[in-house]
Design a protein around this motif. Structure first.
Motif, PDB file in Angstrom:
ATOM      1  N   CYS A 273       0.839  -1.194   0.000  1.00  0.00           N
ATOM      2  CA  CYS A 273       0.000   0.000   0.000  1.00  0.00           C
ATOM      3  C   CYS A 273       0.879   1.251   0.000  1.00  0.00           C
ATOM      4  N   VAL A 274       0.452   2.281  -0.743  1.00  0.00           N
ATOM      5  CA  VAL A 274       1.218   3.516  -0.826  1.00  0.00           C
ATOM      6  C   VAL A 274       0.288   4.713  -0.677  1.00  0.00           C
ATOM      7  N   ASN A 275       0.865   5.821  -0.224  1.00  0.00           N
ATOM      8  CA  ASN A 275       0.151   7.090  -0.143  1.00  0.00           C
ATOM      9  C   ASN A 275       0.358   7.835  -1.457  1.00  0.00           C
ATOM     10  N   ILE A 276      -0.740   8.072  -2.170  1.00  0.00           N
ATOM     11  CA  ILE A 276      -0.675   8.739  -3.473  1.00  0.00           C
ATOM     12  C   ILE A 276      -1.125  10.189  -3.314  1.00  0.00           C
ATOM     13  N   VAL A 277      -0.399  11.093  -3.927  1.00  0.00           N
ATOM     14  CA  VAL A 277      -0.760  12.509  -3.934  1.00  0.00           C
ATOM     15  C   VAL A 277      -0.881  12.977  -5.378  1.00  0.00           C
ATOM     16  N   TYR A 278      -2.057  13.479  -5.715  1.00  0.00           N
ATOM     17  CA  TYR A 278      -2.273  14.133  -7.000  1.00  0.00           C
ATOM     18  C   TYR A 278      -2.171  15.622  -6.719  1.00  0.00           C
ATOM     19  N   ALA A 279      -0.954  16.159  -6.856  1.00  0.00           N
ATOM     20  CA  ALA A 279      -0.673  17.539  -6.482  1.00  0.00           C
ATOM     21  C   ALA A 279      -0.945  18.459  -7.653  1.00  0.00           C
ATOM     22  N   ASP A 280      -1.681  19.524  -7.389  1.00  0.00           N
ATOM     23  CA  ASP A 280      -1.995  20.454  -8.465  1.00  0.00           C
ATOM     24  C   ASP A 280      -0.740  21.177  -8.947  1.00  0.00           C
ATOM     25  N   SER A 281      -0.864  21.819 -10.104  1.00  0.00           N
ATOM     26  CA  SER A 281       0.230  22.595 -10.671  1.00  0.00           C
ATOM     27  C   SER A 281       0.672  23.666  -9.678  1.00  0.00           C
ATOM     28  N   VAL A 282       1.982  23.923  -9.641  1.00  0.00           N
ATOM     29  CA  VAL A 282       2.521  24.924  -8.720  1.00  0.00           C
ATOM     30  C   VAL A 282       3.257  26.037  -9.465  1.00  0.00           C
TER      31      VAL A 282
ATOM     32  N   CYS B  35       3.522  11.273   1.232  1.00  0.00           N
ATOM     33  CA  CYS B  35       3.582  11.198  -0.223  1.00  0.00           C
ATOM     34  C   CYS B  35       4.602  10.153  -0.655  1.00  0.00           C
ATOM     35  N   ASP B  36       4.095   8.994  -1.074  1.00  0.00           N
ATOM     36  CA  ASP B  36       4.971   7.955  -1.632  1.00  0.00           C
ATOM     37  C   ASP B  36       5.033   8.039  -3.149  1.00  0.00           C
ATOM     38  N   LEU B  37       3.882   8.372  -3.749  1.00  0.00           N
ATOM     39  CA  LEU B  37       3.769   8.386  -5.208  1.00  0.00           C
ATOM     40  C   LEU B  37       3.133   9.714  -5.629  1.00  0.00           C
ATOM     41  N   LEU B  38       3.924  10.552  -6.264  1.00  0.00           N
ATOM     42  CA  LEU B  38       3.454  11.858  -6.731  1.00  0.00           C
ATOM     43  C   LEU B  38       2.973  11.772  -8.172  1.00  0.00           C
ATOM     44  N   ILE B  39       1.804  12.363  -8.431  1.00  0.00           N
ATOM     45  CA  ILE B  39       1.270  12.500  -9.782  1.00  0.00           C
ATOM     46  C   ILE B  39       0.874  13.955  -9.959  1.00  0.00           C
ATOM     47  N   THR B  40       1.088  14.501 -11.146  1.00  0.00           N
ATOM     48  CA  THR B  40       0.733  15.896 -11.412  1.00  0.00           C
ATOM     49  C   THR B  40      -0.124  15.997 -12.668  1.00  0.00           C
ATOM     50  N   PRO B  41      -0.976  17.026 -12.762  1.00  0.00           N
ATOM     51  CA  PRO B  41      -1.889  17.164 -13.910  1.00  0.00           C
ATOM     52  C   PRO B  41      -1.171  17.263 -15.252  1.00  0.00           C
ATOM     53  N   HIS B  42      -0.049  17.975 -15.278  1.00  0.00           N
ATOM     54  CA  HIS B  42       0.814  17.984 -16.461  1.00  0.00           C
ATOM     55  C   HIS B  42       1.920  16.970 -16.184  1.00  0.00           C
ATOM     56  N   PRO B  43       1.954  15.860 -16.915  1.00  0.00           N
ATOM     57  CA  PRO B  43       2.866  14.764 -16.561  1.00  0.00           C
ATOM     58  C   PRO B  43       4.335  15.164 -16.531  1.00  0.00           C
ATOM     59  N   GLY B  44       4.726  16.098 -17.389  1.00  0.00           N
ATOM     60  CA  GLY B  44       6.121  16.502 -17.422  1.00  0.00           C
ATOM     61  C   GLY B  44       6.578  17.173 -16.144  1.00  0.00           C
ATOM     62  N   ALA B  45       5.657  17.744 -15.392  1.00  0.00           N
ATOM     63  CA  ALA B  45       6.017  18.454 -14.167  1.00  0.00           C
ATOM     64  C   ALA B  45       6.562  17.524 -13.094  1.00  0.00           C
ATOM     65  N   SER B  46       6.266  16.238 -13.206  1.00  0.00           N
ATOM     66  CA  SER B  46       6.770  15.262 -12.241  1.00  0.00           C
ATOM     67  C   SER B  46       7.442  14.084 -12.930  1.00  0.00           C
ATOM     68  N   ASN B  47       7.824  14.270 -14.202  1.00  0.00           N
ATOM     69  CA  ASN B  47       8.510  13.206 -14.950  1.00  0.00           C
ATOM     70  C   ASN B  47       7.692  11.916 -14.896  1.00  0.00           C
ATOM     71  N   PHE B  48       6.368  12.070 -14.967  1.00  0.00           N
ATOM     72  CA  PHE B  48       5.451  10.979 -14.648  1.00  0.00           C
ATOM     73  C   PHE B  48       5.606   9.764 -15.566  1.00  0.00           C
ATOM     74  N   TYR B  49       5.612   9.984 -16.869  1.00  0.00           N
ATOM     75  CA  TYR B  49       5.635   8.834 -17.773  1.00  0.00           C
ATOM     76  C   TYR B  49       6.975   8.113 -17.779  1.00  0.00           C
ATOM     77  N   ASP B  50       8.073   8.849 -17.621  1.00  0.00           N
ATOM     78  CA  ASP B  50       9.366   8.184 -17.490  1.00  0.00           C
ATOM     79  C   ASP B  50       9.411   7.349 -16.215  1.00  0.00           C
ATOM     80  N   ARG B  51       8.791   7.837 -15.161  1.00  0.00           N
ATOM     81  CA  ARG B  51       8.747   7.078 -13.911  1.00  0.00           C
ATOM     82  C   ARG B  51       7.899   5.826 -14.065  1.00  0.00           C
ATOM     83  N   LEU B  52       6.774   5.951 -14.790  1.00  0.00           N
ATOM     84  CA  LEU B  52       5.961   4.761 -15.048  1.00  0.00           C
ATOM     85  C   LEU B  52       6.730   3.736 -15.869  1.00  0.00           C
ATOM     86  N   ALA B  53       7.594   4.228 -16.744  1.00  0.00           N
ATOM     87  CA  ALA B  53       8.375   3.351 -17.614  1.00  0.00           C
ATOM     88  C   ALA B  53       9.597   2.764 -16.914  1.00  0.00           C
ATOM     89  N   GLY B  54       9.840   3.155 -15.674  1.00  0.00           N
ATOM     90  CA  GLY B  54      10.977   2.615 -14.940  1.00  0.00           C
ATOM     91  C   GLY B  54      12.285   3.333 -15.188  1.00  0.00           C
TER      92      GLY B  54
END
Length: 284
Positions: free
Chosen positions: A193-202, A234-253
């Motif tokens: 189990c992880v704590n997920i945060v969908y953090a808005d744009s800053v 916050c274990d897993l950060l997600i952001t509305p614009h994926p590039g702001a948190s390198n989201f897709y590269d992180r999903l890809a490992g």
């Protein structure tokens, strides 16, 4: 019982692989460019576009959708929900990161398709209902109107949105927009189990004539929001614009998906950018 129902739903889901997602979005990062759905963690899926995250959090008594990209993207988001094997009518709640057209333009159509109840912070209420950004927004005048949606739940800081066993906490984090909202919840994948945060744009983005330094109360609220985001579990950060948190590269490992320091680092970057913006304004 809930656990067995949820496990069966996850087994039936048909997400794309991250490689398939990246191939579909190669050379694209548009806010309306269709992308196949991918599983993020456990019962959490990204059903958005190549350039905008839209999260579907699934549960045995109905699902919650966070963000809906543009009006043009609504059909592809709906198709992604169905591709995963879920019924549109089982999406019961729709929330958002903030009230700009690239994140909530598709809410009205998805509300029509699902019958879901829309949730909004008070500062975003009129924008949700009219599709017109209000004058208090730093980006007032920059965005085209979008279809208005009917708000059924008024959020507040710390409000817990519940749908069956799903429980998401909404935090008022004004700054990027007056109604900016950050969401947190706990999701499990088996016994992990992880704590997920969908953090808005800053980001301190504004219309050309807007000066943050002329709005001291707004800047103070913005700083409070950054402090709040930095302190979330916050274990897993997600952001509305994926590039702001390198989201897709992180999903890809290509970088760690789980990083307990990610929210603090994200907030620190926002604080640095805000300070630079204020200094630039003062230098003129």
């Amino acid at each position: 019982m809930f656990a067995s129902i949820a496990a069966a739903a996850l087994a039936a889901a048909n997400p794309a692989t991250v490689a398939e997602h990246q191939a579909a979005c190669a050379g694209k990062d548009g806010w309306s460019d269709p992308a196949p759905p991918v599983r993020v963690f456990g019962n959490v899926y990204d059903v958005g576009t190549c350039g905008i995250v839209s999260l579907l959090i699934t549960g045995p008594r109905g699902h919650i959708l966070l963000d809906a990209a543009t009006a043009e993207a609504a059909p592809s988001i709906a198709a992604n929900v169905e591709r995963l094997g879920f019924k549109l009518s089982d999406v019961k709640l729709i929330g958002a990161s903030h009230e700009h057209f690239d994140h909530v333009g598709g809410v009205a159509e998805l509300q029509r398709l699902t019958g879901a109840t829309v949730m909004s912070m008070p500062a975003a209420y009129l924008t949700f209902e009219t599709g017109i950004v209000n004058r208090e927004d730093p980006q007032w005048g920059m965005h085209k109107p979008f279809p208005g949606a009917k708000v059924g739940i008024m959020l507040s800081d710390g409000f817990v949105a519940r749908q069956g066993p799903l429980s998401l906490t909404a935090y008022a984090t004004p700054g990027h927009a007056p109604g900016s909202t950050t969401w947190s919840w706990r999701s499990c994948d088996g016994k992990r189990c992880v704590n997920i945060v969908y953090a808005d744009s800053v980001s301190a983005v504004s219309a050309e004539e807007y000066r943050f330094s002329d709005h001291k109360k707004y800047v103070a609220a913005f700083r409070d929001s950054l402090f709040k985001i930095a302190r979330l579990r916050c274990d897993l950060l997600i952001t509305p614009h994926p590039g702001a948190s390198n989201f897709y590269d992180r999903l890809a490992g290509k970088a760690p998906l789980i990083d307990r320091s990610a929210c603090k680092a994200y907030a620190d970057r926002g604080r640095k950018a805000l300070d630079e913006r204020l200094a630039k304004e003062q230098a003129k």
